[in-house]
Design an enzyme around this catalytic site. Structure first.
Site, PDB file in Angstrom:
ATOM      1  N   TYR A   1     -34.297   3.671  -2.949  1.00 22.77           N
ATOM      2  CA  TYR A   1     -34.972   2.539  -2.324  1.00 22.77           C
ATOM      3  C   TYR A   1     -36.465   2.857  -2.152  1.00 22.77           C
ATOM      4  O   TYR A   1     -37.036   3.574  -2.965  1.00 22.77           O
ATOM      5  CB  TYR A   1     -34.302   2.158  -0.997  1.00 22.77           C
ATOM      6  CG  TYR A   1     -32.843   1.832  -1.200  1.00 22.77           C
ATOM      7  CD1 TYR A   1     -32.461   0.759  -2.009  1.00 22.77           C
ATOM      8  CD2 TYR A   1     -31.839   2.599  -0.637  1.00 22.77           C
ATOM      9  CE1 TYR A   1     -31.127   0.464  -2.228  1.00 22.77           C
ATOM     10  CE2 TYR A   1     -30.499   2.302  -0.841  1.00 22.77           C
ATOM     11  CZ  TYR A   1     -30.150   1.235  -1.637  1.00 22.77           C
ATOM     12  OH  TYR A   1     -28.846   0.946  -1.846  1.00 22.77           O
TER      13      TYR A   1
ATOM     14  N   VAL B   1     -25.764   1.563  -0.287  1.00 20.79           N
ATOM     15  CA  VAL B   1     -25.586   1.256   1.142  1.00 20.79           C
ATOM     16  C   VAL B   1     -24.160   1.508   1.620  1.00 20.79           C
ATOM     17  O   VAL B   1     -23.877   1.386   2.817  1.00 20.79           O
ATOM     18  CB  VAL B   1     -25.980  -0.204   1.502  1.00 20.79           C
ATOM     19  CG1 VAL B   1     -27.468  -0.396   1.345  1.00 20.79           C
ATOM     20  CG2 VAL B   1     -25.190  -1.203   0.700  1.00 20.79           C
TER      21      VAL B   1
ATOM     22  N   SER C   1     -25.037   0.380  -4.631  1.00 21.50           N
ATOM     23  CA  SER C   1     -26.173   0.499  -5.561  1.00 21.50           C
ATOM     24  C   SER C   1     -26.099   1.695  -6.498  1.00 21.50           C
ATOM     25  O   SER C   1     -26.878   1.788  -7.442  1.00 21.50           O
ATOM     26  CB  SER C   1     -27.493   0.568  -4.794  1.00 21.50           C
ATOM     27  OG  SER C   1     -27.810  -0.691  -4.263  1.00 21.50           O
TER      28      SER C   1
ATOM     29  N   LYS D   1     -25.865   0.833 -10.001  1.00 21.79           N
ATOM     30  CA  LYS D   1     -27.056   0.506 -10.800  1.00 21.79           C
ATOM     31  C   LYS D   1     -27.353   1.612 -11.804  1.00 21.79           C
ATOM     32  O   LYS D   1     -27.856   1.355 -12.899  1.00 21.79           O
ATOM     33  CB  LYS D   1     -28.276   0.308  -9.881  1.00 21.79           C
ATOM     34  CG  LYS D   1     -28.219  -0.935  -8.992  1.00 21.79           C
ATOM     35  CD  LYS D   1     -29.431  -0.990  -8.057  1.00 21.79           C
ATOM     36  CE  LYS D   1     -29.604  -2.321  -7.334  1.00 21.79           C
ATOM     37  NZ  LYS D   1     -28.624  -2.578  -6.275  1.00 21.79           N
TER      38      LYS D   1
ATOM     39  N   TYR E   1     -22.441  -8.550 -11.193  1.00 21.72           N
ATOM     40  CA  TYR E   1     -23.214  -7.669 -10.315  1.00 21.72           C
ATOM     41  C   TYR E   1     -22.433  -7.325  -9.042  1.00 21.72           C
ATOM     42  O   TYR E   1     -22.385  -6.170  -8.615  1.00 21.72           O
ATOM     43  CB  TYR E   1     -24.545  -8.352  -9.974  1.00 21.72           C
ATOM     44  CG  TYR E   1     -25.408  -7.582  -9.016  1.00 21.72           C
ATOM     45  CD1 TYR E   1     -26.271  -6.598  -9.477  1.00 21.72           C
ATOM     46  CD2 TYR E   1     -25.369  -7.829  -7.649  1.00 21.72           C
ATOM     47  CE1 TYR E   1     -27.071  -5.881  -8.594  1.00 21.72           C
ATOM     48  CE2 TYR E   1     -26.159  -7.122  -6.767  1.00 21.72           C
ATOM     49  CZ  TYR E   1     -27.009  -6.150  -7.238  1.00 21.72           C
ATOM     50  OH  TYR E   1     -27.797  -5.446  -6.356  1.00 21.72           O
TER      51      TYR E   1
END
Lengths: 306, 306, 306, 306
Positions: free
Chosen positions: C242, C260, C65, C68, C190
């Site tokens: 998160y 993660v 992540s 992102k 992605y």
């Protein structure tokens, strides 16, 4: 059906006996927690007045949420269709005491059988009656023929002391402009309604107008119109047994209303009123042996509305 | 920054003037609705005590939810980290007065700056102080140096009469066993806190300990530890401006706490406390001109925490 | 800070060692589950280019992540503020892969760091670039100075085979008219982004523009405006870890983005970029030892943004 | 009831005529949007095979969600009670295509009549049949006696191109491990089921087994057990008409299943199957004139299950 009914009821009582110790007696107030789990009663009253019963069918118990049905009937008598401006007629799909839906639907409860809806109905009664608890008791004495029934003050007071969740709902509805009377007044009445004590025989007789086109059996008097009686039955079927109404309809197939005191009142249109009582509850808050007894009843008699 | 600050504040006041008539003054209680929208004040107090101000910076106004910040500081002083057993530290992602999250999270509020969280903090103060409203007023007199400040009783009473939504939350938390004091007592204190009246200069000075490692400027006295001061600043950044905290951090980039009275208090660590006031609110309940003024402030001075 | 930094990092590594075996390595795809938990690396790169590191700081790991953040930067470079028509800037208050909020908010994701938001950003990149995965890899090679870095095809394929939840989100957004490219294309890109492998040193260097007014250190080139750099930092603080962003800000007080794979990238404005890696995760999906290491870092150096 | 039924149906058709132009024809796919709103047909088929009809009762229309009922019956025939491991039996209380409940209930749909539930049922059929769409068409030819009926390939293809919301649900369930077949395969079958075309007479005859103890009328063959037939009826009553099932039961009082093509199939146990068709829909997605026609039917004939 009626010729063999006495023995059918006894057979049901025998079959559910092993379940009596498996349910959990409601314990959110101390007064209910003391009722022994191993009790079972069942009564059927035909529209022409014959009574069939087994077990503890004459033992009064706390009717709890079954009072929501009779409070609705009283409100319908006084307000007619105006009642539907205050509550909806749809299953909620969520727990009986959830506030989530109430928030997204601006304080309008889904139906009169979840707590929020019953509080709205009680608010209507508080506007109409100086003491709605007395009005409801009078009504139930008349419908059941038991002039001695009353609410248990000790239970009512205990409910009242443990009514924060209901107080939250009532204040929440009031914040949306949907509560005409002071919250304390509404909660007093609501808790008294829940604390009314009746037996299976009392309750099976009290629902007879719903099985009899709205009429009081053996009289010309009409409690509500035939059309409205049918509609209340529909509401019981879709919303009467907490968030297990779909499963109850699937298994039992009768309009019914349950309470955490362990009672379930039901009816077969044109035929009879029924009530079963056993205090041990299943995970949904319905009487464990009671649901099973009603399922056996429809299986053994071949009667359901479907 | 400070050499040109007086003229910077005047420039900001000039630039936001067209916005003053565009916000909507809070109207949920009559007493707030009467405040004229076209007001603007701003004050900056440096950690060494210099005061810079423009417009209505000395005009007292209703601090409303800004009181949540000072109630938290008072609770942290008396309880330390025990406070975090009663409220979380996460943005809620939902409206400041929503009950939905409270239901799924069993009555534990997400953070001390949403209403439910502030009620939990007030409950702590009700346990610690005979009259928490007086304790908070004393604290704010000391922090601001304004010994005349107080809560407005008329506003407090009006809030109290319109507190059904907060009553719903408090009863709801109590139903989960998360409220130690009677709901009425907690609501009385909470409504009084919201009704405290302070000016921009008062508030900019009152937050200085958060900009100064927890110390009261110009004194050896410590309000809270340096570490805790930083942590409260982090909480203000992530949760201080209702459900627009992310956007506020994005645009302004300063720890802040807003109120529906139109005030926003903010700070730059090691540098200064700030407060802006303008009663017209945006859709999120933050002062429309106030947010814009703070954004201009960080742009014109080149200061933010990022 | 920098004079003692080498020994500070070693001290941190020593202190977190007992935690290394306590986290849980991500196991939703087999390729991640095989990484040994007992690994720890940390790197700091100052805005003037000095590198400080400890442990496995040169070991490439799956950035997951963290991609992102860099996908957002790439989208901001090509679209500017148009990006905010596709994603919001608010903390979600719910799990990173929840569809609930997406339903009530008509397919508009709360922020670019939850999965739905990252899928929307990837959709933008799919419109702009023939192969967005290559564009992102190119960008990261340039930012990190590591021209060998790439995505791991085996990991990307495994992610793709386990992407039903993300597929659900992408189709859901598409059903609201908020997805311009075919869902399969967006998911391919992605999953490749998540599978990019970089070391702590690579990542600490790659975030330097966010600590340096948007500029690439040691060059005149600007990745994005100073204002936008600050704003992305604000977004990292409020939404980067998160649904524990509030707690992370409270404990660590630095803009950060976690993955993660066990990496967490962070930065101190005007000072440095940081990255920590340890594969064992806490209940929120953040590196257990990594969060602790960053908290120790701010405590030992006395540096945070607050 | 049957002696005057022909004229009763004509009277109903006359009474609902003013409503025909008030509903909104489904327009989410172009193929449905072209159906003229001003159409009305109604058919009743008695359990002994007599047919009564009015208006466009022989006009085939797109059965859409009515297919969910027959897909369920087919799954029950092949799996028996195993079906209930894949779907619940409770009203959802939320929109027929909501993903919210699916998230909190880990991908287990509330009932087989919401989209998620029907996708789970279709998944069962995909496991059992090489081409479930053909199996369902065969079944419906047999039940209706119309050997020419089929699905409309153009409509099926158009549904498929607009199936992102259903794809989201299917992937979501698959992410919870609750989908055995590839999502594309399940969606192909599901869309073909929705595109089956039948007339009111076809459908009124096809539900007769549910009104006849599970038996095919005029034959010894049993489609499902008497007990299961009753139970499916209960499910239709509580869940058959989108999130208006409570209101439908209240107004009409018959087990029914509606579709956005404007058809509603219903039945009176032991008496008859019914079907009404009119393409204009109300806000809940049920045929506006159709619901009114069924309500008139129960009023004029005095027949309901309550």
């Amino acid at each position: 059906m009626f010729e063999r009914l006495a023995s059918t009821l006894d057979e049901i009582a025998a079959q559910v006996r092993p379940l009596l110790s498996q349910g959990r007696v409601a314990s959110y107030i101390p007064e209910l927690a003391t009722v022994p789990a191993v009790r079972f009663g069942m009564a059927v009253v035909s529209v022409d007045g014959r009574v069939f019963k087994t077990g503890d069918a004459d033992q009064p118990f706390s009717i709890q949420s079954i009072s929501k049905l009779f409070a609705l009937l009283l409100a319908l008598q006084t307000e007619g269709d105006g009642v539907w401006r205050r509550v909806g007629r749809e299953p909620s799909g969520t727990a009986f005491n959830s506030l989530v839906q109430l928030e997204s639907e601006q304080g309008l409860p889904r139906n009169p059988f979840i707590n929020a809806g019953a509080l709205a109905i009680t608010d209507i009664l508080c506007t109409r009656f100086a003491t709605p608890e007395n009005a409801l008791v009078q009504q139930l004495r008349k419908l059941s023929g038991n002039t001695a029934l009353d609410y248990n003050l000790r239970v009512a007071n205990s409910e009242r002391r443990h009514s924060d969740r209901n107080a939250a709902m009532a204040h929440f509805m009031r914040s949306f402009g949907r509560m005409d009377n002071p919250v304390d007044r509404v909660l007093d009445a609501y808790c008294s309604h829940c604390a009314i004590e009746m037996s299976c025989v009392d309750l099976a007789r009290a629902v007879l107008p719903l099985a009899h086109h709205g009429q009081l059996p053996g009289s010309e008097e009409r409690l509500l119109s035939a059309s409205l009686a049918k509609r209340v039955n529909a509401l019981m079927l879709t919303c009467g047994t907490y968030d297990a109404a779909g499963d109850f309809a699937f298994r039992v197939g009768l309009p019914a209303k349950s309470g955490v005191g362990g009672g379930i009142v039901a009816l077969i249109p044109n035929v009879c009123g029924l009530c079963v009582w056993s205090p041990g509850l299943d995970a949904n808050g319905n009487s464990l042996a009671g649901v099973q007894a009603l399922e056996l009843f429809t299986t053994l008699t071949g009667r359901s509305i479907f």
